[in-house]
Scaffold this motif. Structure first.
Motif, PDB file in Angstrom:
ATOM      1  N   LEU A   1       0.824  -1.208   0.000  1.00 42.86           N
ATOM      2  CA  LEU A   1       0.000   0.000   0.000  1.00 42.86           C
ATOM      3  C   LEU A   1       0.859   1.260   0.000  1.00 42.86           C
ATOM      4  N   VAL A   2       0.518   2.200  -0.866  1.00 39.42           N
ATOM      5  CA  VAL A   2       1.163   3.507  -0.892  1.00 39.42           C
ATOM      6  C   VAL A   2       0.076   4.573  -0.830  1.00 39.42           C
ATOM      7  N   VAL A   3       0.190   5.468   0.137  1.00 44.02           N
ATOM      8  CA  VAL A   3      -0.710   6.603   0.252  1.00 44.02           C
ATOM      9  C   VAL A   3       0.095   7.851  -0.099  1.00 44.02           C
ATOM     10  N   ALA A   4      -0.303   8.527  -1.171  1.00 43.52           N
ATOM     11  CA  ALA A   4       0.380   9.739  -1.627  1.00 43.52           C
ATOM     12  C   ALA A   4      -0.347  10.952  -1.074  1.00 43.52           C
ATOM     13  N   MET A   5       0.352  11.772  -0.305  1.00 45.00           N
ATOM     14  CA  MET A   5      -0.259  12.921   0.358  1.00 45.00           C
ATOM     15  C   MET A   5       0.415  14.201  -0.114  1.00 45.00           C
ATOM     16  N   ASP A   6      -0.317  15.017  -0.863  1.00 44.64           N
ATOM     17  CA  ASP A   6       0.224  16.264  -1.391  1.00 44.64           C
ATOM     18  C   ASP A   6      -0.541  17.459  -0.838  1.00 44.64           C
ATOM     19  N   GLY A   7       0.034  18.647  -1.044  1.00 46.65           N
ATOM     20  CA  GLY A   7      -0.635  19.871  -0.639  1.00 46.65           C
ATOM     21  C   GLY A   7       0.359  20.952  -0.296  1.00 46.65           C
ATOM     22  N   PRO A   8      -0.100  22.180  -0.190  1.00 43.13           N
ATOM     23  CA  PRO A   8       0.784  23.300   0.116  1.00 43.13           C
ATOM     24  C   PRO A   8       1.229  23.304   1.576  1.00 43.13           C
ATOM     25  N   SER A   9       2.182  24.164   1.874  1.00 40.99           N
ATOM     26  CA  SER A   9       2.701  24.306   3.230  1.00 40.99           C
ATOM     27  C   SER A   9       1.582  24.696   4.205  1.00 40.99           C
TER      28      SER A   9
ATOM     29  N   ALA B   1      10.041   4.377  -1.339  1.00 38.62           N
ATOM     30  CA  ALA B   1       8.617   4.043  -1.470  1.00 38.62           C
ATOM     31  C   ALA B   1       8.378   2.748  -2.223  1.00 38.62           C
ATOM     32  N   GLY B   2       9.394   2.271  -2.931  1.00 40.36           N
ATOM     33  CA  GLY B   2       9.208   1.131  -3.817  1.00 40.36           C
ATOM     34  C   GLY B   2       8.714  -0.131  -3.140  1.00 40.36           C
ATOM     35  N   ALA B   3       9.079  -0.320  -1.877  1.00 37.89           N
ATOM     36  CA  ALA B   3       8.643  -1.527  -1.168  1.00 37.89           C
ATOM     37  C   ALA B   3       7.200  -1.429  -0.698  1.00 37.89           C
ATOM     38  N   GLY B   4       6.617  -0.237  -0.789  1.00 36.81           N
ATOM     39  CA  GLY B   4       5.225  -0.050  -0.390  1.00 36.81           C
ATOM     40  C   GLY B   4       5.044   0.017   1.112  1.00 36.81           C
TER      41      GLY B   4
ATOM     42  N   PRO C   1       3.109   7.954  -8.988  1.00 33.32           N
ATOM     43  CA  PRO C   1       1.913   8.192  -9.796  1.00 33.32           C
ATOM     44  C   PRO C   1       0.938   7.016  -9.819  1.00 33.32           C
ATOM     45  N   ASP C   2       1.414   5.823  -9.463  1.00 38.03           N
ATOM     46  CA  ASP C   2       0.551   4.644  -9.462  1.00 38.03           C
ATOM     47  C   ASP C   2      -0.010   4.321  -8.079  1.00 38.03           C
ATOM     48  N   ALA C   3       0.191   5.217  -7.126  1.00 37.34           N
ATOM     49  CA  ALA C   3      -0.333   4.978  -5.776  1.00 37.34           C
ATOM     50  C   ALA C   3      -1.844   4.802  -5.822  1.00 37.34           C
ATOM     51  N   PRO C   4      -2.383   3.793  -5.156  1.00 41.37           N
ATOM     52  CA  PRO C   4      -3.831   3.561  -5.188  1.00 41.37           C
ATOM     53  C   PRO C   4      -4.628   4.618  -4.428  1.00 41.37           C
ATOM     54  N   VAL C   5      -3.970   5.307  -3.498  1.00 48.89           N
ATOM     55  CA  VAL C   5      -4.638   6.349  -2.715  1.00 48.89           C
ATOM     56  C   VAL C   5      -3.853   7.642  -2.845  1.00 48.89           C
ATOM     57  N   LYS C   6      -4.507   8.656  -3.411  1.00 44.06           N
ATOM     58  CA  LYS C   6      -3.878   9.963  -3.568  1.00 44.06           C
ATOM     59  C   LYS C   6      -4.778  11.010  -2.912  1.00 44.06           C
ATOM     60  N   VAL C   7      -4.176  11.808  -2.036  1.00 39.21           N
ATOM     61  CA  VAL C   7      -4.930  12.835  -1.318  1.00 39.21           C
ATOM     62  C   VAL C   7      -4.241  14.173  -1.528  1.00 39.21           C
TER      63      VAL C   7
END
Length: 218
Positions: free
Chosen positions: A4-12, A119-122, A137-143
């Motif tokens: 599982l990879v959760v990608a969390m983006d956003g401004p400061s 991140a490659g190992a998840g 870019p292939d993360a199943p969960v992107k926030v």
């Protein structure tokens, strides 16, 4: 990429770090603060006296430092050449210079490669500004976390102390402009990401929303 990879983006100031660590703890995942890696690079450049107004000078030396990130959400660490720099990278001089260093393509290529390796190992929550679009870019969960500029400034002012909300808001707006207009990997929401406005939510509520999303998408 496995696990599982959760990608969390956003401004400061949107709450990425606190939320990401909370989600990682709740799910028993690792945690990676990619912003700390750019700060660590900036700290090293400042220590070396590199002219941060000269992208070519930054590019020429960015391969020299060894940057190592710990992934324990209970106590994430960041080291440069074996030295713990978790405190120094949060100082005002680094904060004021990190956008210039992070905008250099050679720096981004080098650190993105390190981030992908970790991140490659998840089984990880990865936070930053280009995770869903570039790093994972292939993360199943992107926030994509957002909040009003005033709310972000209030949080950062309370976190750091010694600075007014107005000063923090002005600084954040400058950094938002720099991060969203840089030529390489500008800050923006990734395709497939869920935007979550945290302005009126407390930390526990945001974590609960992300956990709900993880359950829904996995």
């Amino acid at each position: 990429m496995s696990g599982l990879v959760v990608a969390m983006d956003g401004p400061s100031g949107s709450g990425k770090s606190s939320v990401s660590r909370g989600v990682a703890r709740a799910l028993g995942l690792r945690y990676l603060d990619t912003g700390a890696m750019y700060r660590a690079m900036t700290w090293w450049m400042l220590r070396q006296g590199v002219d941060l107004a000269d992208p070519e000078a930054i590019a020429a030396r960015c391969g020299e430092p060894s940057i190592v990130s710990g992934t324990d959400p209970e106590g994430p660490t960041i080291q440069v050449d074996g030295l713990d720099v978790g405190g120094p990278i949060r100082e005002a001089d680094v904060t004021g210079a990190v956008s210039a260093v992070a905008a250099v393509p050679e720096v981004r290529r080098l650190l993105v490669a390190l981030q992908r390796e970790i991140a490659g190992a998840g089984d990880i929550v990865v936070e930053g500004r280009d995770i869903g679009k570039v790093v994972c870019p292939d993360a199943p969960v992107k926030v994509y976390l957002t909040a009003s500029a005033e709310a972000r400034a209030r949080r950062r002012s309370a976190e750091l102390g010694g600075s007014t909300v107005e000063a923090q808001q002005a600084a954040m707006e400058r950094r938002d402009t720099l991060d969203s207009t840089r030529k390489t990997d500008p800050l923006s929401m990734a395709d497939g990401a869920v935007e979550l406005d945290t302005t009126a939510l407390n930390l526990e509520e945001v974590i609960a929303e992300v956990l709900r999303l993880v359950k829904e998408r996995t």
